[in-house]
Enzyme design. Structure first.
Site, PDB file in Angstrom:
ATOM      1  N   GLU A 113       0.832  -1.200   0.000  1.00 57.96           N
ATOM      2  CA  GLU A 113       0.000   0.000   0.000  1.00 57.96           C
ATOM      3  C   GLU A 113       0.867   1.251   0.000  1.00 57.96           C
ATOM      4  OE1 GLU A 113      -3.684   1.556   2.735  1.00 57.96           O
ATOM      5  OE2 GLU A 113      -3.633  -0.541   2.104  1.00 57.96           O
ATOM      6  N   GLU A 117      -3.465  10.167   2.935  1.00 58.96           N
ATOM      7  CA  GLU A 117      -4.683  10.237   3.743  1.00 58.96           C
ATOM      8  C   GLU A 117      -4.849  11.650   4.268  1.00 58.96           C
ATOM      9  OE1 GLU A 117      -5.514   5.960   5.713  1.00 58.96           O
ATOM     10  OE2 GLU A 117      -3.731   6.981   6.443  1.00 58.96           O
TER      11      GLU A 117
END
Length: 373
Positions: A113, A117
């Site tokens: 990943e 964010e």
């Protein structure tokens, strides 16, 4: 050299990424912008995903029923991935907007990943950005960094970009010579490469950009091993309720009287080495516009990145003395960064008594000072 997910995998066709090599700064207008239907599909949220301007703009909303999200139609192996995003305004505590790459739907126990964010806040406090990477399911290692911004991301659109490159491999792959031809084989349905040469230099890099300014660069080191993402990933965009952790460790939660929370996306760019979903074999974008994508950082960009980090970075795992007695081996310690973070939070970054109140999460897991750019 044995091929594995820790090393130079999935490189069979990626030498055609050579046009990506450029020292120039990425310009929004120089890259192909696609509509939603050309590259994405809805992930969840039903009518909480709405398209405008013939799919060139997408609204994701969070309400009491559900959040929403979309995902790229293809898996990608290296490239440049970007969107202009406008975040919700006013009270946004607990709200998480994510723009990230992942292969968790394929590799449930050892997924990779790469995260952008955006963490909401109470009224009067700014949004914060968190970046994170991990490979082979190494979520416990946590390589988070957090930042404030020099602008209000809810006032207008700003460009957020992820660059994933293996430029050094591209240059060195042609130098192995006829007597050292690489061989290829499949591992777990993906193509990998074996180089029978000690002269091949491997350099995987991830770089995060805000408005074409690099804010973080992560280079794979040998000691990271499989903790560095290496498998093909899809690109995702989501908005969801992160009340349990996103704002002050869960102290402030989403308040749905302010819903719907709407995140707007435009200028969608998917430009890289797509992996065929059937053959699971790389096919790389080789258009002339790829020349706009950099693999290096110019001296001017380096100065801007250092200036950004000096002014706006509020957390880095490399300096967290609570989590790590010694910095992880891939960390390059900057004494100025260390001193500033120590003054910002002497417990976390100064090695004082163990701080039990601070909660750390993987990525799914401050102030507005003008930056000179």
């Amino acid at each position: 050299m044995a091929c594995s997910y820790l090393g130079p995998c999935f490189l069979l066709i990626c030498s055609s990424l050579a046009p990506f090599v450029s020292g120039s700064q990425v310009q929004r207008t120089s890259l192909p912008i696609i509509s939603f239907d050309e590259g994405y599909t809805q992930l969840f949220g039903d009518d909480n995903l709405v398209m405008y301007r013939d799919g060139k703009r997408v609204h994701l909303s969070l309400d009491e029923r559900t959040g929403s999200g979309f995902v790229s139609q293809d898996l990608y192996l290296h490239g440049y991935f970007s969107a202009s995003i406008k975040l919700p305004a006013d009270y946004t505590a607990g709200v998480v907007v994510a723009f990230y790459m992942s292969n968790g739907d394929i590799f449930e126990k050892n997924h990779d990943e790469i995260d952008f964010e955006f963490l909401g806040n109470i009224r009067g406090k700014d949004w914060r950005i968190q970046t994170n990477i991990y490979g082979n399911g190494s979520t416990s290692a946590g390589r988070e960094e957090r930042y404030s911004l020099w602008f209000d991301p809810s006032d207008d659109f700003h460009q957020y970009s992820i660059l994933w490159t293996n430029s050094q491999i591209m240059m060195d792959a042609f130098s192995v010579g006829r007597d050292k031809v690489p061989s290829f084989r499949r591992i777990d349905h993906f193509w990998c490469i074996d180089y029978h040469s000690n002269s091949v230099s491997i350099s995987f890099i991830f770089r995060f950009y805000v408005d074409s300014i690099p804010i973080r660069e992560v280079k794979r080191t040998e000691s990271m091993g499989g903790d560095f993402p290496s498998k093909p990933m899809s690109l995702y965009a989501t908005i969801w309720d992160g009340s349990d952790w996103a704002t002050n460790g869960g102290k402030y939660r989403v308040n749905y009287k302010y819903a719907p929370y709407v995140a707007e996306f435009s200028d969608l760019v998917l430009h890289g080495c797509a992996v065929d979903p059937v053959e699971q074999f790389p096919r790389c974008d080789n258009t002339e516009s790829s020349q706009a994508i950099p693999t290096g950082v110019t001296p001017v960009q380096r100065i801007k990145m250092e200036s950004f980090r000096a002014k706006f970075m509020t957390y880095s795992y490399c300096y967290d003395r609570v989590r790590y007695r010694a910095p992880p081996s891939e960390c390059v310690i900057n004494t100025k960064e260390a001193d500033r973070l120590k003054s910002y939070d002497p417990v976390t970054f100064g090695g004082g008594r163990r701080h039990h109140g601070k909660r750390h999460h993987r990525g799914r897991s401050s102030h507005a000072e003008v930056i000179s750019i």
